[in-house]
Structure formats: structure tokens, C-alpha cells
Design a protein around this motif. Structure first.
Motif, PDB file in Angstrom:
ATOM      1  N   ALA A   1      21.642  12.248 -36.142  1.00 30.84           N
ATOM      2  CA  ALA A   1      20.716  11.136 -35.930  1.00 30.84           C
ATOM      3  C   ALA A   1      19.438  11.356 -36.724  1.00 30.84           C
ATOM      4  CB  ALA A   1      20.398  11.010 -34.450  1.00 30.84           C
ATOM      5  N   PRO A   2      18.746  10.286 -37.114  1.00 31.35           N
ATOM      6  CA  PRO A   2      17.507  10.445 -37.895  1.00 31.35           C
ATOM      7  C   PRO A   2      16.456  11.315 -37.198  1.00 31.35           C
ATOM      8  CG  PRO A   2      18.252   8.170 -37.947  1.00 31.35           C
ATOM      9  CD  PRO A   2      19.129   8.877 -36.962  1.00 31.35           C
ATOM     10  N   ASP A   3      16.393  11.238 -35.851  1.00 30.20           N
ATOM     11  CA  ASP A   3      15.413  12.059 -35.140  1.00 30.20           C
ATOM     12  C   ASP A   3      16.006  13.392 -34.676  1.00 30.20           C
ATOM     13  OD1 ASP A   3      15.583  10.302 -31.911  1.00 30.20           O
ATOM     14  OD2 ASP A   3      17.113  11.241 -33.167  1.00 30.20           O
ATOM     15  N   GLY A   4      17.247  13.663 -35.035  1.00 29.76           N
ATOM     16  CA  GLY A   4      17.882  14.925 -34.691  1.00 29.76           C
ATOM     17  C   GLY A   4      18.276  15.059 -33.237  1.00 29.76           C
ATOM     18  N   SER A   5      18.218  13.952 -32.446  1.00 33.04           N
ATOM     19  CA  SER A   5      18.499  14.048 -31.013  1.00 33.04           C
ATOM     20  C   SER A   5      19.983  14.103 -30.706  1.00 33.04           C
ATOM     21  CB  SER A   5      17.867  12.864 -30.284  1.00 33.04           C
ATOM     22  OG  SER A   5      18.429  11.638 -30.746  1.00 33.04           O
ATOM     23  N   TRP A   6      20.818  13.649 -31.620  1.00 32.81           N
ATOM     24  CA  TRP A   6      22.257  13.706 -31.386  1.00 32.81           C
ATOM     25  C   TRP A   6      22.999  13.945 -32.689  1.00 32.81           C
ATOM     26  CZ3 TRP A   6      24.628   9.851 -34.136  1.00 32.81           C
ATOM     27  CH2 TRP A   6      23.923   8.661 -34.344  1.00 32.81           C
ATOM     28  N   LEU A   7      24.240  14.347 -32.535  1.00 31.55           N
ATOM     29  CA  LEU A   7      25.103  14.681 -33.672  1.00 31.55           C
ATOM     30  C   LEU A   7      26.462  14.067 -33.399  1.00 31.55           C
ATOM     31  CD1 LEU A   7      25.373  16.555 -36.285  1.00 31.55           C
ATOM     32  CD2 LEU A   7      26.372  18.244 -34.718  1.00 31.55           C
ATOM     33  N   CYS A   8      27.042  13.414 -34.397  1.00 31.08           N
ATOM     34  CA  CYS A   8      28.372  12.835 -34.204  1.00 31.08           C
ATOM     35  C   CYS A   8      29.351  13.455 -35.201  1.00 31.08           C
ATOM     36  CB  CYS A   8      28.358  11.311 -34.349  1.00 31.08           C
ATOM     37  SG  CYS A   8      27.811  10.696 -35.953  1.00 31.08           S
ATOM     38  N   GLY A   9      30.633  13.514 -34.779  1.00 27.26           N
ATOM     39  CA  GLY A   9      31.658  14.118 -35.610  1.00 27.26           C
ATOM     40  C   GLY A   9      32.900  13.260 -35.679  1.00 27.26           C
ATOM     41  N   ALA A  10      33.631  13.408 -36.777  1.00 31.54           N
ATOM     42  CA  ALA A  10      34.898  12.688 -36.984  1.00 31.54           C
ATOM     43  C   ALA A  10      36.035  13.608 -36.578  1.00 31.54           C
ATOM     44  CB  ALA A  10      35.038  12.261 -38.443  1.00 31.54           C
ATOM     45  N   GLY A  11      36.709  13.278 -35.470  1.00 26.69           N
ATOM     46  CA  GLY A  11      37.758  14.142 -34.940  1.00 26.69           C
ATOM     47  C   GLY A  11      39.100  13.886 -35.577  1.00 26.69           C
ATOM     48  N   LYS A  12      39.816  14.956 -35.883  1.00 32.09           N
ATOM     49  CA  LYS A  12      41.170  14.822 -36.411  1.00 32.09           C
ATOM     50  C   LYS A  12      42.120  14.241 -35.370  1.00 32.09           C
ATOM     51  CE  LYS A  12      44.593  17.446 -39.069  1.00 32.09           C
ATOM     52  NZ  LYS A  12      44.964  18.780 -39.603  1.00 32.09           N
ATOM     53  N   ASP A  13      41.719  14.352 -34.080  1.00 34.22           N
ATOM     54  CA  ASP A  13      42.553  13.830 -32.995  1.00 34.22           C
ATOM     55  C   ASP A  13      42.325  12.346 -32.744  1.00 34.22           C
ATOM     56  OD1 ASP A  13      40.534  14.976 -30.158  1.00 34.22           O
ATOM     57  OD2 ASP A  13      39.997  13.981 -32.032  1.00 34.22           O
ATOM     58  N   GLY A  14      41.564  11.657 -33.595  1.00 32.27           N
ATOM     59  CA  GLY A  14      41.358  10.226 -33.445  1.00 32.27           C
ATOM     60  C   GLY A  14      40.167   9.856 -32.588  1.00 32.27           C
ATOM     61  N   THR A  15      39.253  10.786 -32.337  1.00 30.92           N
ATOM     62  CA  THR A  15      38.056  10.489 -31.554  1.00 30.92           C
ATOM     63  C   THR A  15      36.819  10.610 -32.422  1.00 30.92           C
ATOM     64  OG1 THR A  15      37.765  12.792 -30.847  1.00 30.92           O
ATOM     65  CG2 THR A  15      39.111  11.371 -29.436  1.00 30.92           C
TER      66      THR A  15
ATOM     67  N   ARG B   1      33.242  12.075 -31.906  1.00 28.77           N
ATOM     68  CA  ARG B   1      32.638  12.995 -30.954  1.00 28.77           C
ATOM     69  C   ARG B   1      31.116  12.918 -31.045  1.00 28.77           C
ATOM     70  NH1 ARG B   1      36.774  18.082 -32.246  1.00 28.77           N
ATOM     71  NH2 ARG B   1      38.655  16.769 -32.276  1.00 28.77           N
ATOM     72  N   LEU B   2      30.493  12.860 -29.898  1.00 26.86           N
ATOM     73  CA  LEU B   2      29.045  12.674 -29.823  1.00 26.86           C
ATOM     74  C   LEU B   2      28.437  13.793 -28.971  1.00 26.86           C
ATOM     75  CD1 LEU B   2      26.602  10.866 -30.467  1.00 26.86           C
ATOM     76  CD2 LEU B   2      27.134   9.561 -28.410  1.00 26.86           C
ATOM     77  N   TRP B   3      27.541  14.566 -29.581  1.00 29.93           N
ATOM     78  CA  TRP B   3      26.868  15.656 -28.869  1.00 29.93           C
ATOM     79  C   TRP B   3      25.353  15.403 -28.833  1.00 29.93           C
ATOM     80  CZ3 TRP B   3      30.470  16.772 -32.745  1.00 29.93           C
ATOM     81  CH2 TRP B   3      31.634  17.451 -32.335  1.00 29.93           C
ATOM     82  N   HIS B   4      24.719  15.900 -27.785  1.00 26.81           N
ATOM     83  CA  HIS B   4      23.256  15.989 -27.706  1.00 26.81           C
ATOM     84  C   HIS B   4      22.920  17.474 -27.696  1.00 26.81           C
ATOM     85  CE1 HIS B   4      23.858  11.837 -26.388  1.00 26.81           C
ATOM     86  NE2 HIS B   4      22.602  11.626 -26.778  1.00 26.81           N
ATOM     87  N   PRO B   5      22.506  18.035 -28.837  1.00 28.91           N
ATOM     88  CA  PRO B   5      22.341  19.488 -28.954  1.00 28.91           C
ATOM     89  C   PRO B   5      21.396  20.104 -27.929  1.00 28.91           C
ATOM     90  CG  PRO B   5      22.294  18.468 -31.118  1.00 28.91           C
ATOM     91  CD  PRO B   5      22.253  17.357 -30.124  1.00 28.91           C
ATOM     92  N   GLN B   6      20.335  19.395 -27.560  1.00 28.04           N
ATOM     93  CA  GLN B   6      19.371  19.993 -26.630  1.00 28.04           C
ATOM     94  C   GLN B   6      19.980  20.218 -25.251  1.00 28.04           C
ATOM     95  OE1 GLN B   6      15.842  17.604 -26.636  1.00 28.04           O
ATOM     96  NE2 GLN B   6      15.098  18.416 -28.592  1.00 28.04           N
ATOM     97  N   SER B   7      20.742  19.244 -24.758  1.00 25.76           N
ATOM     98  CA  SER B   7      21.352  19.379 -23.433  1.00 25.76           C
ATOM     99  C   SER B   7      22.767  19.935 -23.494  1.00 25.76           C
ATOM    100  CB  SER B   7      21.369  18.020 -22.732  1.00 25.76           C
ATOM    101  OG  SER B   7      22.181  17.100 -23.463  1.00 25.76           O
ATOM    102  N   GLY B   8      23.373  19.886 -24.672  1.00 23.46           N
ATOM    103  CA  GLY B   8      24.751  20.353 -24.808  1.00 23.46           C
ATOM    104  C   GLY B   8      25.785  19.379 -24.288  1.00 23.46           C
ATOM    105  N   THR B   9      25.370  18.148 -23.917  1.00 26.92           N
ATOM    106  CA  THR B   9      26.329  17.169 -23.385  1.00 26.92           C
ATOM    107  C   THR B   9      27.208  16.629 -24.503  1.00 26.92           C
ATOM    108  OG1 THR B   9      24.691  15.411 -23.632  1.00 26.92           O
ATOM    109  CG2 THR B   9      24.835  16.514 -21.477  1.00 26.92           C
TER     110      THR B   9
END
Length: 904
Positions: A791-805, A807-815
Motif C-alpha cells: 500500500a502507498p502508506d505501507g499499512s498493508w501488503l497484498c500477494g498473488a497466490g498460486k492457489d488462486g487467492t 492474499r492481504l496482510w497488515h504487517p503491524q498486526s500480522g492479520t
């Protein structure tokens, strides 16, 4: 056979369980030196063998429950329909008991209810089918999975039959995948029903073998019950239940139902005059009942009915005691005419004409009463209440069948329909078709109130002789949208294919070419957006799409093509033969171009006519998936790669499948020398194996490819000496046959202080670039992460899953949250929007998706012809660039408009 094997396996499992219990008891006894065990456990010591028996029987019972309870179920299927209600006047017939026994037979596949007399109706076949569907034994046998599909005489042509199969598929499974080829539609239905519990499919009023053939693929757990007037349409080996005239007792029960006592000679005369024909018996009963209701003496009413049959019907000029000859269609027609005309005399003035007007509706369809009301308003000025009262009166006379469901539905027996149409004549019928459409079809095609109109409006316009009007209707984008959401992608194309004009044929081809991209997406708005995106740059459709975009802001949020599509529908594409749910891995065309062979992941080889697409031959191979096919000369055997084997398959002549040679690893590609004297195959390790067709053994030639990425294809020279292999590294290797886990993805956070890296296992590690140490470890999902975006403010990170998902993470909370694409195919790229509100994703399923980051909801979709590999937002956040195998796509993203946003 499988049931026997399953029972044996259960018995063996139960015996083993009992043996284990015995050994456990003996071991425990030997290991316990006490003369008494604690508490209630001492009963096991003092009565060991009885307990062994009890526990052994219990284990077998539990194994049986587990095995038989583990039957296939599909929770997302629509609930099966309730058991049909059987009218009180219906007499129980011996034929119903034989039909129930036939459909409940464990070996049953196809059961037919037919007549000895070809083409005759009104014997009670459909009523008998209703009795079977409501039978308690049948309901228990099929666990209420009993479905009735009415076919009818008017379902003609491959497109109409395919639409009927698709309608049945949606009715039973909820799957709305549409096909314009009935064989493909039948194959799809077979695959779905094979994965479901035992099902009874009732096909009512079948007239032609072509109507029946797609349903007979049915599935391993499906029994088909067919009612037909044409016994020849039933396949060989079908159990047949013949329904002809009723027995004297059955006929008497129907004739005298709810009537006062009548003289015996009068009843005998009526039974002879009606020929114990079920339809005529019911009409006569209703005629007498209606006369009695007007105050006529019961005996006089019965004599009036008998006199009508004798003087106007088939017995004219014949001895009164002669039984109606049901083999004579002329006499049957006279009997219907006499009884109907006698009943019509009881109708108020003009109502006989209203009854005849009902024959304009399509045969074997449930007619919506609101449409009948509007028709009669147009033809006679009837208001709704009098029109509905007339429907009730016609029902009381058994001239129609009235049901109160869905605002009221009428059914008109096809025997009566044929008679009424003959009374009207072709000129009046043609005019009535036009009147019906004028009275019932609204100007706003998005609000067509009833499925009947959507299914049959084009048919009525063509019957009225208005081809140009039918073309305008079927070519209207709003109509195409309505048909897409109602019946699937093939429905609108089928409408256009009916119309005999060049423009309609061209428009039908447009819809056929985009149909593979119009599979259901959940929310109708998303599918509408895909339809618009694929038609927006095609002649005829382009101005309609842009007008819809400008007029209907309710379509937002949406993705619309901003640049010309690099993968528009190919104008030379004739047909798409791909079958959803069963990946096609190989294809071959015969040298003359007359047929096409395909092989799929299920081990199925299908040969189709290249012009009509009809299935010519079919073969199932249990050796594995069909990864390669090579056509033989002169319609000779096909060379097939299936799993570890290279086979010779001859579906044309039904010869046994022959193993040419076996590979130590799963083969991937195959080629046959022009003279057919040797075969070459590759495996996944880069080995090329050459087999001799005469000895089915390896020749002393084998080659090894060390190029990274493996092989793509094999080719052989015309003289059979040179073998060429195309490799994934871009090289081509040629032989003389005579002589012869690193990181998957990274993303840098916008502040430049951190970097995220994902490996093969799907674990994401965030590194501090200043200290060069890992600071956070993120998990979630399974399999590799193929791309990352922060994310532009670094609050979240998204990934392209090989399993068809996604993926969305919030690094600070680990959710962690997984955004499901629903198909399991790899997501290749993700991109966070400049304002951090949206996530764009693309992947192997050739679909562009926009997700709401806050809620995790899918809000906009577009589809392309080929897989996509990358995506990136423009800095203004209003445009998205997407790269794929066909080229570059640029879309304009229009989010939902807020209340005070003036942006057009």
C-alpha cells in the motif's frame, strides 16, 4: 458390480475390526495381573467373548453407516421440487406399479412410458408419470431427487435442444453453463449428475431421438423416465411400460367420479363411446358435471353426452354398442371434437373463441395467467377479473388445467391444442401471434415480467411472419442481457440463430465467439460488465454499449476497455469446443479436415464432425489424462498419449485399445513417423523415447534434453529420419533418428526502508534495508506467492497466490485475509491503487478483478481471451494497464459515484 465389491469390503472391514478387538482384549488381559479390574471395566474381563461379539457387530454396523452415509452430495444445489399433487379423480393403474418397479430396479438406466399406437395422445402417460413421481417408494429410493422436464414437439433443432438440456441442468444443479451444441450440453449434464446422489430425471413428451440423446448420457447415478408417443425413440434395452385404453374398472372410476348414481346401460354406453380413452373419459365426466350444475337431471345430462358422442363423434352411422376404435386417428379426432363442442355449448357467448385463442401459446409450456389476461384484453376487452373467472370455468370443464402458483398457470393438453388450432386456421393464428407480442412485451426489455416471454417471444414473432421485428428484438443489447442472466450465454445466440436473415446470423456468431467468457460470476452486474466489455468494439453492438454506459450509472463500479482489445473475437472462429470443468489437453484434425478429435484430463477421447460438431465416436481410457493425440491416415487408429503409455485407439471400428509402448515417466508429447513404423514421446525429465510399432519395444535410440524449461512440441520430417524438438528456452534441437527454491516475488515499500520477499512455501519476510535484518514474518494461504504489492502508506501488503487467492496482510498486526477468486487458478500479479483503496489482480484465468481493500469485496471484473501476467495502475488511479499473452490492455476504472460527484 461395484455394489457387491463395496459390500464385500464392508464385511472384511468389520471382520478386521472384530479381530482387532479380540487381540486388544487378549493383550489387555495378559498385561493386567489383577484378579479384578476397576469398576465397570471388570465386566469386560468376566464376559470377554460376549463383549468381543458385541463390539465386533457394532464395528461392522458403524463401518456400514460410514460407507453408505458417505454418498455424494452437493450442498449448493437448488432444493429438489416437492412431490407433485395427484388429482383426486386419477385412478390407480396397474401400469404405475410396473413403472415404479422399473425405475426402482438397482440396474435401471432408462424406462419408457409409451403407447402401442404411435402418435396418439391422451392415454394418460403424463398423468402416470405424475403418479410415479409422487410414489413414496420412488421418493425414498431417490431421496426426493425427482425432476420433471417437459420436452414437447416444438423443441426442434440443435440449438433448441441444447437450450432445453441447459434448462434442465440449471433446474437440477443450479449450473447455468450454456452450450449451443446438444452433445456438449449432455456431456456437461452427465459430468454434474455423476458427482451427485441418485437422481430420477423424468422427460415428458419426447418426440424425436435427437431430443432424447443428450439426456441419455445422464450420469452413473441417474435414471431417465421417458414419456413418449413414439416408441421408436426409446433406446434399445429400455424397460418399457405401455399405456393404452384403461381397464373397465379404471375407466368407470374416472367416468363416474363425483357423479350421482347412473343407470348401468348408460355407463356401459359411455364407456364404449369413449373407448375407455383417458382424455375423453375426463372430458365427458366434466361435461356431465357442468350440465348437472346448471340444473339438468343427472341421467339426462349423461344421455346428452352420450348422444353427442354418437351423433357428432366417431360412432356416427355405427352400431351404438361398438367400442371406439383408438387405432383410427380420424375417429379419435371426431371424439375430441364432439366432446369439446358439447362442453363449449355451456360457455357464455364469445368464450369459445377465447378458449381457441389459448392455442397460440407454445405446446407443453406452462402458460402464465397474466399473459392470458393481457391477450384477452387485446382480443375481447376482458378485464382481469372476468378473464380469471373464465380460466376457472375452463378448468372446471377440464378444457385446461389451472394452477395458482406464480400468479396462476394454465396447461392445455396438446390433443386439445391441435384441435383448437385446426379450428382457428393459419390466418387467424398468424394474426394472434402478433397480437400476443403487442399486448404482452414491454418496451423496457430489462423488465420483461415472465420467463415465458423471454423464452418464446422470438418464436411468436417468427410465427407472425415478422422476421425483421424478431431481428431487432434479439439484437437489442437489453434483450441479450436479460437472456444472459435468465438462461446463460447460449440463449441470446440461439434466439438470433432462429431468425433467417444474414444480419441475425452475424450477430449470433458474435455472441457465440464471446460465450466462453460469459460464465456466471455471482452478481449479475459483474457479468453484464464483462458482456459490455467484449461487445463494446464490435459493429452493431458498440453504440448500444456506449449508450448503456452513459445512461445507467447503476452499472458502476465497472472496468471498461480504454484501448482497443488485443484479443477481440476472431471473425474466422466458427465454434468453441472447450468443455468447462474438463480441461482439454490435446487436439487432432484428420488430414481431410472432416473431423476433430480432442483429449481431456479425464481420459476421454471425443471425435466430432468438423461441420456439425456432432459426436461421431467416443472412447474412455483409464490409463490417465490424454496429453497428446495424433491422427492416423485414412481414418486409421489414433495414437494417444495417456499417462505412462502410448496407445493405439480406434473408436471408429470399436477395436480394442492397444498399448504401443510404455514410458518410465508420464509422457507429454508424441509424434508418429509418416510411414507409421515408429513413435517418439517425451517425458517431463527431458527424455525422448522412440518405440517400434511392430515390436512395441524401445528402439536403441533415446535422447536427453538438458535445456532449461523442458520441451514444448515434437515434429518429424516427411521422410521420417529427422526428429525436431522445440524447447522452452527458445532453442530447437534436431536429431538424426538413424544415426543417432529461490525467491518468487519481492516488493519495496513506498518509504524505501523495507522490502518484502516471498518464497516457494508462501512465507513472506519483510527486511529492514538499513539494518539488513528480517523484521516481520507473514504467513497465510498455501503455496507460492507469485507477486507482491505494498500500500502507498505501507499499512498493508497484498500477494498473488498460486492457489488462486489474493492474499492481504497488515504487517503491524500480522492479520491475514484471503480474497477468493473461486477457481483455484494462479493469480499472477497484484497492484495496489495510488490511493490505497483498491487492489487489482490478474492471473491464469484471463480475468481482471478489482477488490475493495477495506471490505475485501470484488467490485469490478473484466475477462480476456488468454491468461494475463501483469498489471499496474496509472498515477491518477483512473486507469489500469494489464499485460497478457495476447498483448496490452488499458482499462478505465470508474468507481461508484457518490451523491455529490458531478463526474460524467
Amino acid at each position: 458390480m461395484w455394489r457387491v465389491m463395496k459390500t464385500v469390503a464392508l464385511c472384511v472391514a468389520g471382520a478386521l475390526t472384530a479381530a482387532v478387538a479380540v487381540l486388544a482384549s487378549l493383550a489387555a488381559n495378559a498385561a493386567t495381573p489383577q484378579s479384578r479390574w476397576p469398576g465397570p471395566l471388570d465386566t469386560f474381563r468376566t464376559a470377554a467373548w460376549p463383549w468381543v461379539g458385541v463390539l465386533g457387530v457394532t464395528a461392522m454396523a458403524l463401518a456400514a453407516v460410514a460407507a453408505f452415509g458417505n454418498r455424494p452430495t452437493v450442498n449448493e444445489d437448488p432444493p429438489p421440487p416437492a412431490a407433485p399433487s395427484v388429482p383426486a379423480w386419477v385412478a390407480d393403474r396397474e401400469e404405475s406399479h410396473r413403472a415404479v418397479a422399473a425405475v426402482c430396479d438397482p440396474q435401471a438406466t432408462n424406462v419408457g412410458i409409451t403407447t402401442s399406437l404411435e402418435g396418439a395422445g391422451g392415454f394418460g402417460k403424463s398423468t402416470l408419470a405424475t403418479l410415479i413421481c409422487s410414489n413414496r417408494r420412488v421418493r425414498r429410493r431417490f431421496r426426493n431427487r425427482v425432476y420433471t422436464v417437459t420436452v414437447g414437439r416444438d423443441v426442434r433443432g440443435r440449438a433448441a435442444i441444447a437450450a432445453k438440456v441447459a434448462e434442465a441442468t440449471a433446474f437440477i444443479t443450479g449450473d447455468t453453463t450454456a452450450f449451443d451444441d446438444p452433445d456438449r450440453a449432455g456431456d456437461h449434464l452427465w459430468r454434474l449428475l455423476s458427482r451427485r446422489p441418485r437422481t430420477l430425471l423424468v422427460l415428458d413428451d419426447v418426440w424425436e431421438p435427437d431430443q432424447l440423446a443428450p439426456f441419455l448420457r445422464g450420469g452413473r447415478n441417474c435414471v431417465c423416465l421417458v414419456t413418449t408417443r413414439v416408441p421408436a425413440v426409446l433406446p434399445p434395452g429400455s424397460a418399457r411400460v405401455r399405456v393404452d385404453e384403461m381397464s373397465p374398472d379404471q375407466a368407470r372410476a374416472v367416468l363416474t367420479w363425483e357423479l350421482p348414481s347412473l343407470p348401468e346401460d348408460l355407463i356401459t354406453g359411455l364407456l364404449h363411446a369413449t373407448g375407455r380413452w383417458a382424455l375423453l373419459l375426463r372430458l365427458t365426466n366434466r361435461l356431465i358435471t357442468r350440465l348437472i350444475a346448471t340444473g339438468v337431471d343427472p341421467v339426462a345430462a349423461a344421455r346428452h353426452a352420450l348422444e353427442a358422442l354418437r351423433t357428432q363423434g366417431p360412432a356416427l352411422g355405427e352400431p351404438p354398442a361398438e367400442l371406439l376404435d383408438l387405432d383410427d386417428p380420424v375417429r379419435r379426432s371426431r371424439a375430441v371434437r364432439a366432446t369439446v363442442e358439447a362442453g363449449i355449448t355451456l360457455l357464455p357467448e364469445g368464450d369459445a373463441r377465447r378458449l381457441a385463442e389459448l392455442s397460440v401459446f407454445v405446446e407443453d409450456e406452462s402458460i402464465p395467467v397474466p399473459l392470458v389476461v393481457r391477450l384477452w384484453q387485446a382480443t375481447a376487452g376482458l378485464d382481469e377479473l372476468p378473464a380469471r373467472e373464465l380460466c376457472v370455468l375452463l378448468d372446471r370443464l377440464s378444457l385446461v388445467t389451472l394452477s395458482p402458483v406464480n400468479g396462476g398457470r394454465l396447461a392445455l393438453h396438446d390433443v386439445l391444442r391441435d384441435y383448437l388450432r385446426s379450428e382457428l386456421g393459419q390466418t387467424d393464428l398468424r394474426r394472434l401471434h402478433a397480437v400476443l407480442i403487442d399486448a404482452t412485451l414491454p418496451n423496457d426489455l430489462q423488465s420483461v415480467p415472465d420467463g415465458y416471454l423471454l423464452d418464446h417471444a422470438v418464436e411468436h414473432l417468427l410465427a407472425a411472419g415478422e422476421s425483421s421485428r424478431a431481428e431487432r428484438l434479439a439484437g437489442d443489447l437489453s434483450w441479450v442481457e436479460a437472456r444472459l442472466h435468465q438462461r446463460g450465454s447460449a440463449a441470446a445466440a440461439s434466439d438470433l440463430a432462429r431468425i433467417p436473415t444474414p444480419t441475425a446470423a452475424n450477430l449470433a456468431r458474435d455472441l457465440i465467439r464471446v460465450a466462453p467468457l460469459l460464465a456466471p460470476l455471482g452478481a449479475p452486474q459483474l457479468l453484464t460488465s464483462v458482456l459490455h466489455g467484449r461487445l463494446a468494439q464490435l459493429p452493431h453492438w458498440d453504440h448500444q454499449v456506449r449508450a448503456r454506459w452513459a445512461a445507467d450509472v447503476g452499472l458502476r463500479p465497472q472496468l471498461i476497455p480504454h484501448w482497443p482489445l488485443p484479443d477481440p473475437p476472431d471473425p474466422h472462429l466458427l465454434q468453441t469446443l472447450a468443455q468447462p470443468g474438463n480441461t482439454l489437453l490435446s487436439v487432432a484434425i484428420d488430414p481431410a479436415g472432416t473431423w476433430v478429435a480432442t483429449g481431456n484430463a479425464a481420459g476421454e477421447v471425443v471425435i466430432r464432425d468438423a461441420s456439425t460438431h456432432a459426436v461421431l465416436a467416443q472412447e474412455f481410457i483409464d490409463a490417465g489424462r490424454i496429453s497428446a493425440l495424433v491422427a492416423g491416415p485414412d481414418d486409421g487408429p489414433l495414437t494417444v498419449v495417456a499417462g505412462l503409455a502410448v496407445l493405439s485407439v480406434d473408436p471408429w471400428n470399436r477395436r480394442p485399445t492397444r498399448v504401443l509402448f510404455a514410458c518410465p515417466e508420464e509422457a507429454q508429447h508424441v509424434v508418429v513417423a509418416p510411414q507409421g513404423h515408429w513413435y517418439a514421446a517425451t517425458d517431463r525429465h527431458g527424455n525422448i523415447l522412440i518405440g517400434d510399432s511392430s515390436s512395441a519395444a524401445y528402439l536403441p535410440h533415446s535422447f536427453r534434453i538438458t535445456a532449461r524449461g523442458g520441451r514444448r512440441a515434437l515434429a518429424v520430417s516427411p521422410n521420417g529420419r529427422l526428429l525436431a524438438v522445440a524447447c522452452r528456452d527458445g532453442s530447437v534441437r534436431v536429431w538424426d533418428t538413424v544415426t543417432a527454491g529461490p525467491a518468487c516475488s519481492i516488493a519495496v515499500f513506498p518509504d524505501g526502508t523495507r522490502i518484502a520477499a516471498a518464497g516457494e512455501e508462501g512465507v513472506v519476510t519483510i527486511w529492514d534495508l538499513v539494518t539488513r535484518t528480517p523484521v516481520t514474518r507473514l504467513t497465510g494461504g498455501s503455496g507460492a506467492v507469485l507477486a507482491l504489492s505494498a500500500a502507498p502508506d505501507g499499512s498493508w501488503l497484498c500477494g498473488a497466490g498460486k492457489d488462486g487467492t489474493v492474499r492481504l496482510w497488515h504487517p503491524q498486526s500480522g492479520t491475514y485475509r484471503a480474497l477468493e477468486t473461486g477457481n483455484g487458478r494462479p493469480v499472477r500479479s497484484v497492484a495496489a491503487s495510488p490511493d490505497g483503496r483498491w487492489i487489482a489482480s490478474v492471473g491464469a484465468d484471463a480475468t481482471v478483478r478489482i477488490w475493495d481493500c477495506a471490505g475485501g469485496h470484488l467490485i469490478a471484473v473484466q475477462r480476456t481471451e488468454a491468461p494475463l501476467r501483469s498489471c499496474s495502475w496509472r498515477p491518477d488511479g483512473q486507469h489500469l494497464a494489464v499485460g497478457g499473452e495476447r498483448g496490452l490492455y488499458v482499462y478505465e476504472f470508474r468507481p461508484a459515484r457518490s451523491g455529490n460527484d458531478p463526474t460524467p
